[in-house]
Design a protein around this motif. Structure first.
Motif, mmCIF file in Angstrom:
data_model
loop_
_atom_site.group_PDB
_atom_site.id
_atom_site.type_symbol
_atom_site.label_atom_id
_atom_site.label_comp_id
_atom_site.label_asym_id
_atom_site.label_seq_id
_atom_site.Cartn_x
_atom_site.Cartn_y
_atom_site.Cartn_z
ATOM 1 N N GLY A 130 0.772 -1.242 0.000
ATOM 2 C CA GLY A 130 0.000 0.000 0.000
ATOM 3 C C GLY A 130 0.796 1.281 0.000
ATOM 4 N N LYS A 131 2.111 1.198 -0.249
ATOM 5 C CA LYS A 131 2.902 2.437 -0.318
ATOM 6 C C LYS A 131 4.158 2.233 -1.147
ATOM 7 N N LEU A 132 4.586 3.322 -1.774
ATOM 8 C CA LEU A 132 5.833 3.361 -2.537
ATOM 9 C C LEU A 132 6.825 4.172 -1.717
ATOM 10 N N ILE A 133 7.884 3.528 -1.218
ATOM 11 C CA ILE A 133 8.853 4.221 -0.362
ATOM 12 C C ILE A 133 9.973 4.770 -1.246
ATOM 13 N N VAL A 134 10.097 6.102 -1.254
ATOM 14 C CA VAL A 134 11.004 6.805 -2.158
ATOM 15 C C VAL A 134 12.205 7.319 -1.375
ATOM 16 N N GLY A 135 13.392 6.869 -1.750
ATOM 17 C CA GLY A 135 14.617 7.326 -1.098
ATOM 18 C C GLY A 135 15.097 8.632 -1.709
ATOM 19 N N ILE A 136 15.323 9.656 -0.874
ATOM 20 C CA ILE A 136 15.676 10.995 -1.360
ATOM 21 C C ILE A 136 16.700 11.651 -0.440
ATOM 22 N N THR A 137 17.207 12.798 -0.895
ATOM 23 C CA THR A 137 17.880 13.750 -0.019
ATOM 24 C C THR A 137 17.185 15.093 -0.208
ATOM 25 N N VAL B 227 3.245 8.495 -9.990
ATOM 26 C CA VAL B 227 3.449 7.063 -10.216
ATOM 27 C C VAL B 227 2.808 6.251 -9.092
ATOM 28 N N ALA B 228 2.954 6.699 -7.859
ATOM 29 C CA ALA B 228 2.321 6.013 -6.727
ATOM 30 C C ALA B 228 0.801 5.984 -6.908
ATOM 31 N N GLU B 229 0.246 7.089 -7.345
ATOM 32 C CA GLU B 229 -1.201 7.165 -7.581
ATOM 33 C C GLU B 229 -1.634 6.148 -8.639
ATOM 34 N N SER B 230 -0.825 5.996 -9.686
ATOM 35 C CA SER B 230 -1.168 5.034 -10.739
ATOM 36 C C SER B 230 -1.140 3.599 -10.217
ATOM 37 N N LEU B 231 -0.343 3.355 -9.168
ATOM 38 C CA LEU B 231 -0.264 2.031 -8.543
ATOM 39 C C LEU B 231 -1.364 1.817 -7.512
ATOM 40 N N GLY B 232 -2.091 2.895 -7.193
ATOM 41 C CA GLY B 232 -3.128 2.804 -6.179
ATOM 42 C C GLY B 232 -2.592 2.821 -4.765
ATOM 43 N N ALA C 234 10.651 -0.634 -15.452
ATOM 44 C CA ALA C 234 9.890 -0.637 -16.706
ATOM 45 C C ALA C 234 8.528 0.009 -16.505
ATOM 46 N N TYR C 235 7.923 -0.230 -15.347
ATOM 47 C CA TYR C 235 6.624 0.389 -15.049
ATOM 48 C C TYR C 235 6.749 1.913 -15.014
ATOM 49 N N ILE C 236 7.807 2.411 -14.363
ATOM 50 C CA ILE C 236 8.015 3.863 -14.293
ATOM 51 C C ILE C 236 8.275 4.432 -15.681
ATOM 52 N N ASN C 237 9.060 3.716 -16.492
ATOM 53 C CA ASN C 237 9.280 4.161 -17.880
ATOM 54 C C ASN C 237 7.964 4.382 -18.609
ATOM 55 N N ASP C 238 7.060 3.423 -18.465
ATOM 56 C CA ASP C 238 5.756 3.522 -19.140
ATOM 57 C C ASP C 238 4.964 4.721 -18.624
ATOM 58 N N GLN C 239 5.028 4.966 -17.318
ATOM 59 C CA GLN C 239 4.287 6.084 -16.733
ATOM 60 C C GLN C 239 4.870 7.427 -17.173
ATOM 61 N N LEU C 240 6.204 7.536 -17.224
ATOM 62 C CA LEU C 240 6.830 8.785 -17.661
ATOM 63 C C LEU C 240 6.495 9.076 -19.125
#
Length: 294
Positions: free
Chosen positions: A69-76, A101-106, A262-268
């Motif tokens: 239920g979540k996409l954990i994004v590593g950032i600075t 992208v997270a929204e598209s994954l639900g 690959a999923y992110i590529n398609d979304q971008l």
């Protein structure tokens, strides 16, 4: 004599009764056996389906993320890619794309600040699902992660105080300076390759502070960050960038072998096609750096 006759009658009755019971037991067994077999088969099918689903989720990062239920994004903290607004919410070009992208994954996007030098370890440990923070596609990165196609152009630039800019116009001029660079960054890599004198700090923001404080003569940071963080109207009005040491491209990093890249590529690509990617880029002033996703 009567006793013998009665005993015979009773024995005959018991034989008939036992035969009837045996027949009923056999009939019940014939009736229940198929039902029990069907139930056993159905349960086995359910277990197999559940195991297959769990196996698919284990093999697929996309399914793993959907299930938790979540996409954990590593950032600075790196403007204009990922930084906090006045309400403490993470915004920026990369942050906004990650949310889409997270929204598209639900699912929801959750942003976690990481030590940039440990980004590969964080991915492999599943502490994060993706590194999405203006990451240069270096050999180390592409060998250690499943990366998306490039989506932004960038460069590593020398930042000095404005009053020194006229004396640092070439790479030869830049070679004589002492630098601050972010550990594990493309800036650190180029400083190493060119044999510059440098110290490594936690973030590019810290590298800028070193120059501002005069403890380092210069720093090497991303061109896109320099455009957002230094010069008139910024927190560092007395700093400027001069020499471009490299040209490079940004990509997004996932675990090695992950289907998420690959999923992110398609979304971008979808966002590029419908214009929303360039619209988001315009919000943060990086529209000229966007790479065609077609």
């Amino acid at each position: 004599m009567k006793k013998k006759i009665m005993a015979g009658i009773l024995a005959a009755m018991m034989t008939v009764s036992m035969t009837a019971c045996g027949q009923r037991a056999a009939e019940n067994a014939e009736t229940t056996a198929p039902e029990e077999a069907a139930e056993t088969t159905e349960a086995a099918d359910d277990n197999a389906e559940e195991a297959s689903s769990e196996e698919a989720a284990a093999d697929s990062d996309v399914e793993y993320i959907k299930n938790k239920g979540k996409l954990i994004v590593g950032i600075t903290d790196f403007a204009p890619m990922d930084y906090k607004d006045d309400n403490g919410e993470w915004i920026g070009y990369d942050a906004d794309l990650a949310k889409k992208v997270a929204e598209s994954l639900g699912v929801e996007a959750e942003f976690v600040e990481i030590d940039w030098d440990n980004k590969i370890l964080e991915l492999d440990n599943k502490s994060i699902d993706v590194v999405w923070n203006g990451m240069t596609l270096t050999n180390e990165v592409t060998n250690s992660m499943e990366c998306t196609k490039p989506y932004l152009n960038n460069a590593q630039v020398v930042v000095v105080s404005a009053d020194q800019a006229d004396s640092v116009k070439t790479e030869e001029d830049a070679a004589g300076l002492s630098y601050a660079v972010e550990a594990g960054s493309a800036g650190e890599q180029v400083a190493t390759e060119k044999g510059f004198d440098f110290i490594s700090v936690t973030s590019q923001a810290d590298a800028l502070m070193e120059v501002q404080a005069g403890t380092s003569g210069a720093c090497i940071i991303d061109l896109l960050m320099a455009g957002a963080m230094i010069g008139e109207g910024t927190s560092y009005p007395d700093l400027t960038h001069t020499v471009e040491l490299t040209t490079e491209e940004y990509g997004i990093g996932c675990r090695k072998g992950s289907d998420l890249a690959a999923y992110i590529n398609d979304q971008l690509k979808a966002m590029y096609d419908d214009g929303s990617l360039l619209e988001i880029a315009g919000t943060y002033g990086v529209q000229d750096a966007v790479i065609d996703q077609k």
